[in-house]
Scaffold this motif. Structure first.
Motif, PDB file in Angstrom:
ATOM      1  N   PHE A   1      50.271  39.326  65.600  1.00 29.55           N
ATOM      2  CA  PHE A   1      51.127  39.681  64.456  1.00 29.55           C
ATOM      3  C   PHE A   1      50.298  40.507  63.492  1.00 29.55           C
ATOM      4  N   TYR A   2      50.863  41.630  63.030  1.00 33.02           N
ATOM      5  CA  TYR A   2      50.208  42.479  62.048  1.00 33.02           C
ATOM      6  C   TYR A   2      51.185  42.799  60.915  1.00 33.02           C
ATOM      7  N   ASP A   3      50.668  42.817  59.697  1.00 32.15           N
ATOM      8  CA  ASP A   3      51.452  43.170  58.515  1.00 32.15           C
ATOM      9  C   ASP A   3      50.617  44.133  57.690  1.00 32.15           C
ATOM     10  N   GLN A   4      50.996  45.441  57.697  1.00 34.45           N
ATOM     11  CA  GLN A   4      50.262  46.462  56.971  1.00 34.45           C
ATOM     12  C   GLN A   4      51.250  47.414  56.310  1.00 34.45           C
ATOM     13  N   VAL A   5      50.755  48.215  55.374  1.00 29.95           N
ATOM     14  CA  VAL A   5      51.593  49.169  54.648  1.00 29.95           C
ATOM     15  C   VAL A   5      50.921  50.535  54.684  1.00 29.95           C
ATOM     16  N   PHE A   6      51.715  51.601  54.919  1.00 31.18           N
ATOM     17  CA  PHE A   6      51.194  52.959  54.975  1.00 31.18           C
ATOM     18  C   PHE A   6      52.069  53.898  54.160  1.00 31.18           C
ATOM     19  N   ASP A   7      51.459  54.974  53.684  1.00 30.43           N
ATOM     20  CA  ASP A   7      52.182  56.059  53.020  1.00 30.43           C
ATOM     21  C   ASP A   7      52.654  57.034  54.094  1.00 30.43           C
ATOM     22  N   VAL A   8      53.971  57.240  54.197  1.00 29.35           N
ATOM     23  CA  VAL A   8      54.532  58.151  55.196  1.00 29.35           C
ATOM     24  C   VAL A   8      55.236  59.319  54.514  1.00 29.35           C
ATOM     25  N   SER A   9      54.789  59.684  53.311  1.00 30.60           N
ATOM     26  CA  SER A   9      55.402  60.792  52.563  1.00 30.60           C
ATOM     27  C   SER A   9      55.203  62.113  53.298  1.00 30.60           C
ATOM     28  N   ASP A  10      56.200  62.994  53.218  1.00 31.67           N
ATOM     29  CA  ASP A  10      56.058  64.332  53.783  1.00 31.67           C
ATOM     30  C   ASP A  10      56.303  65.423  52.737  1.00 31.67           C
ATOM     31  N   THR A  11      56.367  65.019  51.463  1.00 33.05           N
ATOM     32  CA  THR A  11      56.468  65.988  50.367  1.00 33.05           C
ATOM     33  C   THR A  11      55.643  65.486  49.192  1.00 33.05           C
ATOM     34  N   ASP A  12      55.339  66.400  48.258  1.00 32.45           N
ATOM     35  CA  ASP A  12      54.622  66.015  47.034  1.00 32.45           C
ATOM     36  C   ASP A  12      55.549  65.397  46.000  1.00 32.45           C
ATOM     37  N   VAL A  13      56.866  65.583  46.174  1.00 30.35           N
ATOM     38  CA  VAL A  13      57.817  65.178  45.146  1.00 30.35           C
ATOM     39  C   VAL A  13      58.072  63.681  45.166  1.00 30.35           C
ATOM     40  N   GLU A  14      58.233  63.106  46.364  1.00 34.53           N
ATOM     41  CA  GLU A  14      58.621  61.700  46.477  1.00 34.53           C
ATOM     42  C   GLU A  14      57.672  60.969  47.418  1.00 34.53           C
ATOM     43  N   ARG A  15      57.145  59.833  46.947  1.00 41.20           N
ATOM     44  CA  ARG A  15      56.265  59.018  47.792  1.00 41.20           C
ATOM     45  C   ARG A  15      57.091  57.992  48.548  1.00 41.20           C
ATOM     46  N   LEU A  16      56.895  57.956  49.873  1.00 39.67           N
ATOM     47  CA  LEU A  16      57.590  57.011  50.739  1.00 39.67           C
ATOM     48  C   LEU A  16      56.574  56.058  51.338  1.00 39.67           C
ATOM     49  N   VAL A  17      56.772  54.766  51.109  1.00 39.56           N
ATOM     50  CA  VAL A  17      55.858  53.743  51.597  1.00 39.56           C
ATOM     51  C   VAL A  17      56.584  52.884  52.623  1.00 39.56           C
ATOM     52  N   ALA A  18      55.979  52.715  53.782  1.00 38.54           N
ATOM     53  CA  ALA A  18      56.595  51.935  54.854  1.00 38.54           C
ATOM     54  C   ALA A  18      55.727  50.725  55.169  1.00 38.54           C
ATOM     55  N   GLU A  19      56.348  49.573  55.289  1.00 39.95           N
ATOM     56  CA  GLU A  19      55.656  48.350  55.654  1.00 39.95           C
ATOM     57  C   GLU A  19      55.747  48.163  57.164  1.00 39.95           C
ATOM     58  N   LEU A  20      54.602  48.026  57.787  1.00 35.44           N
ATOM     59  CA  LEU A  20      54.533  47.848  59.228  1.00 35.44           C
ATOM     60  C   LEU A  20      54.300  46.374  59.527  1.00 35.44           C
ATOM     61  N   ARG A  21      55.328  45.714  60.021  1.00 29.00           N
ATOM     62  CA  ARG A  21      55.233  44.315  60.443  1.00 29.00           C
ATOM     63  C   ARG A  21      55.625  44.259  61.913  1.00 29.00           C
ATOM     64  N   VAL A  22      54.647  43.943  62.742  1.00 28.79           N
ATOM     65  CA  VAL A  22      54.880  43.982  64.177  1.00 28.79           C
ATOM     66  C   VAL A  22      54.339  42.703  64.809  1.00 28.79           C
ATOM     67  N   GLN A  23      55.047  42.215  65.803  1.00 27.60           N
ATOM     68  CA  GLN A  23      54.605  41.062  66.577  1.00 27.60           C
ATOM     69  C   GLN A  23      54.850  41.337  68.048  1.00 27.60           C
TER      70      GLN A  23
ATOM     71  N   ARG B   1      55.892  42.880  75.231  1.00 27.89           N
ATOM     72  CA  ARG B   1      57.101  43.023  74.425  1.00 27.89           C
ATOM     73  C   ARG B   1      56.681  43.143  72.977  1.00 27.89           C
ATOM     74  N   LYS B   2      57.097  44.239  72.312  1.00 29.32           N
ATOM     75  CA  LYS B   2      56.681  44.512  70.938  1.00 29.32           C
ATOM     76  C   LYS B   2      57.920  44.598  70.053  1.00 29.32           C
ATOM     77  N   ARG B   3      57.876  43.882  68.908  1.00 31.35           N
ATOM     78  CA  ARG B   3      59.012  43.862  67.992  1.00 31.35           C
ATOM     79  C   ARG B   3      58.551  44.165  66.566  1.00 31.35           C
ATOM     80  N   TYR B   4      59.335  44.994  65.875  1.00 31.68           N
ATOM     81  CA  TYR B   4      59.090  45.343  64.478  1.00 31.68           C
ATOM     82  C   TYR B   4      60.174  44.716  63.612  1.00 31.68           C
ATOM     83  N   ASP B   5      59.844  44.463  62.350  1.00 28.07           N
ATOM     84  CA  ASP B   5      60.823  43.851  61.447  1.00 28.07           C
ATOM     85  C   ASP B   5      62.079  44.701  61.290  1.00 28.07           C
ATOM     86  N   ASP B   6      61.908  46.031  61.218  1.00 27.16           N
ATOM     87  CA  ASP B   6      63.079  46.885  61.061  1.00 27.16           C
ATOM     88  C   ASP B   6      63.732  47.236  62.396  1.00 27.16           C
ATOM     89  N   GLY B   7      63.121  46.867  63.507  1.00 31.58           N
ATOM     90  CA  GLY B   7      63.695  47.106  64.821  1.00 31.58           C
ATOM     91  C   GLY B   7      63.623  48.540  65.303  1.00 31.58           C
TER      92      GLY B   7
END
Length: 376
Positions: free
Chosen positions: A131-153, A179-185
């Motif tokens: 089980f892993y629980d991490q957070v990454f910045d997945v932004s692709d523009t300077d205007v808006e920051r998008l943060v995604a939480e990676l929770r995988v088991q 078999r790999k599962r993410y919280d958001d599927g």
């Protein structure tokens, strides 16, 4: 993943197994006098600072942190053809600043049962859960920051067969299902893998091996993409990976204080659609370790270059293909204080460079801590 040295068992087995004049009867008698089970427990606590929590290209967030980890190993020392081990590890990092991410967690559990036929064949069945629980910045523009939480088991089962035709050679084959599962599927899926490794140890201070593995990944609901990066409705994404690796392990001195490992690998990642996700990854890594009675110092360095087949960067008639280079280094020093306590210090550096500026970042992390261990 930490490596454990079970001093009593390792030294005992090595001293008996490596003596040229030790007979099988003497070895069997020595093993009969030993306990059937060995237990190892360790706990580690550290405090430090990380300057880019989200691996972000713009406006990196830093924070002091505290980290705790605990490990447990139960080992059935082989006194016959069968052996068994259970290993568990949990680690938690808590960031103290009020940032986008409050912490990271990882859990790893593995059981491994094996059976030997004579001195040449061994079959084993490792079963691993994680089980892993991490957070990454997945932004692709300077205007808006998008943060995604990676929770995988996930759960992995990988039966393994090892053949040792002679004292200097071995051949190992493994089939693995995962078999790999993410919280958001979004990235849920099944993974199948086949792996073959050939090893050669020409002397006590040299160990060489070559491996090839093929991996297949089938996503539950991810779609293929067009070459322009648009999702194609009604399609199902599948990935095929092929990776070759060459490894050399060297002990530089007779006392065994200096050791190095060199790894070179090439990964081919291919999707079943337009090739939008396809890339080639060339990897290299060097690990060097020095030990004394009181000290242990380890330096690890990695470098890899990823070249995409279809993805491009920028605009225009003929934009360049997307390229990413990643470098990393970790220096760790440990000072033994007694039979159970060790002081430790660690510094890690990571650098990602790309012609896509949103995929470029730097990370520095340093920590000071202590580890307590117990074996029986």
């Amino acid at each position: 993943m930490r490596r454990f040295s079970f001093a009593g068992w390792a030294l005992g087995l090595a001293s008996v197994g490596c003596c040229a004049d030790a007979t099988k009867a003497e070895l069997a008698a020595w093993l009969a006098r030993q306990p059937k089970w060995s237990v190892s427990v360790s706990a580690e606590s550290a405090a430090g600072y990380k300057d880019n929590l989200l691996l972000s290209a713009n406006g990196p967030e830093g924070s002091p942190f505290v980290r705790g980890a605990a490990d447990f190993l139960l080992l059935h020392v082989p006194q016959g053809p069968a052996d068994f081990s259970f290993f568990g590890q949990v680690e938690r990092t808590q960031f103290l600043a009020d940032r986008s991410v409050d912490g990271e967690t990882s859990v790893w559990v593995q059981t491994d049962g094996g059976y030997r036929w004579g001195d040449r064949f061994k079959v084993s069945l490792p079963v691993t859960g994680y089980f892993y629980d991490q957070v990454f910045d997945v932004s692709d523009t300077d205007v808006e920051r998008l943060v995604a939480e990676l929770r995988v088991q996930g759960l992995m089962v990988g039966p393994t067969l090892r053949w040792t035709p002679g004292p200097a050679w071995w051949l190992e084959a493994q089939a693995l299902g995962e078999r790999k599962r993410y919280d958001d599927g979004a990235n849920d899926g099944d993974i199948g893998e086949g792996r073959m490794q050939l090893g050669w140890q020409p002397g006590a201070r040299w160990r060489l091996s070559a491996a090839w593995q093929q991996r297949w990944r089938k996503f539950d609901r991810r779609a293929q993409y067009s070459a322009a990066g648009r999702e194609l409705a009604g399609t199902a994404l599948k990935i095929a990976e092929g990776e070759g690796e060459a490894r050399a392990e060297i002990t530089w001195d007779r006392a065994g204080r200096w050791k190095s490992t060199l790894r070179l690998a090439r990964l081919s990642y291919r999707d079943n659609g337009s090739g939008y996700f396809s890339y080639t990854d060339r990897k290299s890594a060097v690990e060097t370790e020095w030990r004394s009675d009181l000290w242990r110092v380890r330096l690890d360095a990695t470098a890899n270059r990823v070249e995409f087949d279809v993805q491009t960067v920028g605009f225009g008639i003929d934009p360049p293909a997307r390229i990413k280079e990643e470098y990393g280094a970790t220096l760790r020093a440990e000072r033994k204080l007694g039979p159970r306590w060790i002081l430790l210090a660690e510094y890690g550096w990571e650098r990602s460079r790309s012609n896509d500026r949103f995929a470029s970042y730097r990370v520095n992390e340093g920590l000071l801590g202590a580890r307590w261990s117990w074996e029986k």
